[in-house]
Design a protein around this motif. Structure first.
Motif, PDB file in Angstrom:
ATOM      1  N   ASN A 288       0.837  -1.201   0.000  1.00  0.00           N
ATOM      2  CA  ASN A 288       0.000   0.000   0.000  1.00  0.00           C
ATOM      3  C   ASN A 288       0.873   1.252   0.000  1.00  0.00           C
ATOM      4  O   ASN A 288       1.599   1.522   0.960  1.00  0.00           O
ATOM      5  CB  ASN A 288      -0.914  -0.020   1.241  1.00  0.00           C
ATOM      6  CG  ASN A 288      -1.934   1.097   1.221  1.00  0.00           C
ATOM      7  OD1 ASN A 288      -1.774   2.104   0.523  1.00  0.00           O
ATOM      8  ND2 ASN A 288      -2.991   0.944   1.996  1.00  0.00           N
ATOM      9  N   THR A 290       0.082   4.301   0.345  1.00  0.00           N
ATOM     10  CA  THR A 290      -0.294   5.345   1.300  1.00  0.00           C
ATOM     11  C   THR A 290       0.247   5.065   2.694  1.00  0.00           C
ATOM     12  O   THR A 290       0.200   5.933   3.563  1.00  0.00           O
ATOM     13  CB  THR A 290      -1.825   5.487   1.375  1.00  0.00           C
ATOM     14  OG1 THR A 290      -2.401   4.290   1.920  1.00  0.00           O
ATOM     15  CG2 THR A 290      -2.402   5.755  -0.006  1.00  0.00           C
ATOM     16  N   VAL A 291       0.740   3.868   2.924  1.00  0.00           N
ATOM     17  CA  VAL A 291       1.336   3.499   4.211  1.00  0.00           C
ATOM     18  C   VAL A 291       2.836   3.375   4.017  1.00  0.00           C
ATOM     19  O   VAL A 291       3.298   2.531   3.254  1.00  0.00           O
ATOM     20  CB  VAL A 291       0.764   2.169   4.737  1.00  0.00           C
ATOM     21  CG1 VAL A 291       1.413   1.797   6.068  1.00  0.00           C
ATOM     22  CG2 VAL A 291      -0.747   2.252   4.870  1.00  0.00           C
ATOM     23  N   ASP A 292       3.600   4.239   4.698  1.00  0.00           N
ATOM     24  CA  ASP A 292       5.051   4.295   4.538  1.00  0.00           C
ATOM     25  C   ASP A 292       5.412   4.397   3.058  1.00  0.00           C
ATOM     26  O   ASP A 292       5.988   3.474   2.478  1.00  0.00           O
ATOM     27  CB  ASP A 292       5.716   3.066   5.170  1.00  0.00           C
ATOM     28  CG  ASP A 292       7.252   3.112   5.115  1.00  0.00           C
ATOM     29  OD1 ASP A 292       7.810   4.166   4.738  1.00  0.00           O
ATOM     30  OD2 ASP A 292       7.885   2.073   5.415  1.00  0.00           O
ATOM     31  N   THR A 336       4.423  -6.197   5.167  1.00  0.00           N
ATOM     32  CA  THR A 336       3.476  -5.588   4.232  1.00  0.00           C
ATOM     33  C   THR A 336       4.167  -5.164   2.942  1.00  0.00           C
ATOM     34  O   THR A 336       3.701  -4.265   2.249  1.00  0.00           O
ATOM     35  CB  THR A 336       2.765  -4.383   4.881  1.00  0.00           C
ATOM     36  OG1 THR A 336       3.724  -3.385   5.242  1.00  0.00           O
ATOM     37  CG2 THR A 336       1.981  -4.806   6.120  1.00  0.00           C
ATOM     38  N   LYS A 338       7.077  -3.701   2.453  1.00  0.00           N
ATOM     39  CA  LYS A 338       7.887  -2.484   2.462  1.00  0.00           C
ATOM     40  C   LYS A 338       9.375  -2.808   2.541  1.00  0.00           C
ATOM     41  O   LYS A 338       9.784  -3.870   2.998  1.00  0.00           O
ATOM     42  CB  LYS A 338       7.499  -1.595   3.652  1.00  0.00           C
ATOM     43  CG  LYS A 338       6.025  -1.191   3.698  1.00  0.00           C
ATOM     44  CD  LYS A 338       5.655  -0.307   2.540  1.00  0.00           C
ATOM     45  CE  LYS A 338       4.252   0.253   2.668  1.00  0.00           C
ATOM     46  NZ  LYS A 338       3.190  -0.783   2.502  1.00  0.00           N
ATOM     47  N   GLN A 341      11.553  -3.967   6.135  1.00  0.00           N
ATOM     48  CA  GLN A 341      10.676  -4.426   7.221  1.00  0.00           C
ATOM     49  C   GLN A 341      11.263  -5.682   7.851  1.00  0.00           C
ATOM     50  O   GLN A 341      11.521  -6.681   7.165  1.00  0.00           O
ATOM     51  CB  GLN A 341       9.278  -4.732   6.701  1.00  0.00           C
ATOM     52  CG  GLN A 341       8.391  -3.504   6.579  1.00  0.00           C
ATOM     53  CD  GLN A 341       6.959  -3.911   6.266  1.00  0.00           C
ATOM     54  OE1 GLN A 341       6.717  -4.744   5.393  1.00  0.00           O
ATOM     55  NE2 GLN A 341       6.018  -3.316   6.962  1.00  0.00           N
TER      56      GLN A 341
END
Length: 366
Positions: A288, A290-292, A336, A338, A341
């Motif tokens: 996503n 919009t997240v990080d 997720t 990224k 992570q």
């Protein structure tokens, strides 16, 4: 501080695109059993500080050396220029006086990071829990070393021969001081981000040294202009270490027709020498946005360089493992997709170690 294990967010080679516990009162035999190995100078390395356990688990230790190949370097907080702190994790039950020898995995950290982190310790210890017979060693690569012998190092730091330091000094030094299997079939190399580049770069240059190579979200394509911009940016960012260095310090000018070193040192296009070597790549797609968003974008662009390397491996008919875990769903809880992570990286390392244990020699008494 020397010997200190620090917590750092593992970040990208392309981030610019955006802790000896003394057993007081213990019997001498118990003290000896719990002491970390003692290292001797050699292979061009001088031991500045002897191995010290990082915690009561007594599996992971840190030590510090000096080398004439990299006598000074751009330092991050708590680092001392010219002093190379490294970290190693021993197998459960490792006995320096016993006859058993173990394979070694060298793991290269990313940018801008360091080897002696709690994150790395967790990756190494969790992936070898339950008696997995593997030594893991994390050398210092500086915030911007790029695991290469630099073309134009500034006079204040010269030389910056990171590749010579690691391949010609650290590896035989570890073989001389720990109970390793000092052969290609007892050795692997892996890395995250900038370290993923370094792992492929080293394995391609010296296929005689490594039986397996693994990249965790590595930046593998130096022909990719985004990747070039990321490398150049690391030379300029104060957060990558002080002092900063000229843009052409590592691989020379990044523009045609002066970019020959960039082209020659790009791992994605030079996989031919990996024939007969185990190869594994791991990457997410960023998940996503919009997240990080920074972590998402950096991982997505690292993935693009992995796809190029995969295509070249396929074209060359070289067997390999390519794990594209997308947004992390189904790969690891808390992953997720990224960049950097820890849940993703722990899962990467566990899977990679499982591959190593099927291929590398181990439980050797030779």
């Amino acid at each position: 501080m020397r010997g200190k294990v620090v917590i750092r967010r593992l970040t990208a080679c392309g981030v610019a695109l955006a802790a000896v516990l003394g057993l007081v009162g213990a019997a001498p035999t118990a003290l000896a059993a719990s002491a970390p190995p003692v290292f001797a100078d050699g292979q061009g390395l001088t031991v500045v500080s002897q191995p010290k356990w990082v915690d009561e688990g007594e599996r992971t230790f840190v030590f510090t050396v000096r080398t004439g190949q990299v006598p000074a370097y751009s330092v991050l907080d708590d680092q001392v220029s010219g002093e190379h702190t490294m970290m190693a994790t021993l197998p459960e039950g490792y006995d320096q006086s016993a006859g058993t020898r173990y394979p070694v995995q060298y793991h290269l950290h990313g940018h801008p990071d360091r080897p002696n982190t709690v994150a790395n310790q967790r990756m190494f210890e969790e992936s070898t829990a339950g008696g997995v017979p593997l030594i893991t060693v994390a050398p210092n690569g500086s915030g911007r070393g790029w695991y290469s012998n630099w073309v134009n190092p500034p006079a204040a730091l010269a030389p910056q021969n990171w590749e010579t330091f690691h391949l010609d000094q650290v590896i035989p030094f570890i073989d001389a001081n720990l109970r390793t299997i000092p052969a290609r079939d007892g050795r692997a190399i892996s890395g995250h981000s900038m370290g993923g580049f370094g792992a492929f770069h080293y394995a391609e240059h010296r296929p005689d040294l490594f039986g397996y190579v693994g990249s965790f979200s590595g930046g593998l394509d130096l022909l990719n202009q985004e990747q070039r911009a990321a490398v150049v940016a690391t030379t300029q960012l104060p957060g990558s270490g002080a002092p900063t260095v000229p843009m052409d310090a590592i691989f020379g000018p990044p523009v045609w027709p002066l970019d020959g070193v960039w082209n020659a040192e790009s791992p994605a296009q030079h996989v031919g020498s990996l024939r007969g070597t185990g190869v594994a790549m791991y990457t997410g797609d960023g998940g996503n946005l919009t997240v990080d968003p920074v972590g998402a974008i950096v991982e997505n662009r690292a993935r693009a360089t992995n796809l190029v390397a995969r295509d070249h491996l396929v074209a060359a008919g070289i067997p390999h493992t390519f794990v594209d875990y997308g947004d992390g769903g189904g790969w690891a809880e808390g992953c997720t997709g990224k960049h950097g992570q820890l849940p993703c990286l722990v899962a990467d390392m566990k899977h990679f170690v499982s591959l190593l244990m099927k291929t590398l020699s181990h439980d050797s008494t030779r």
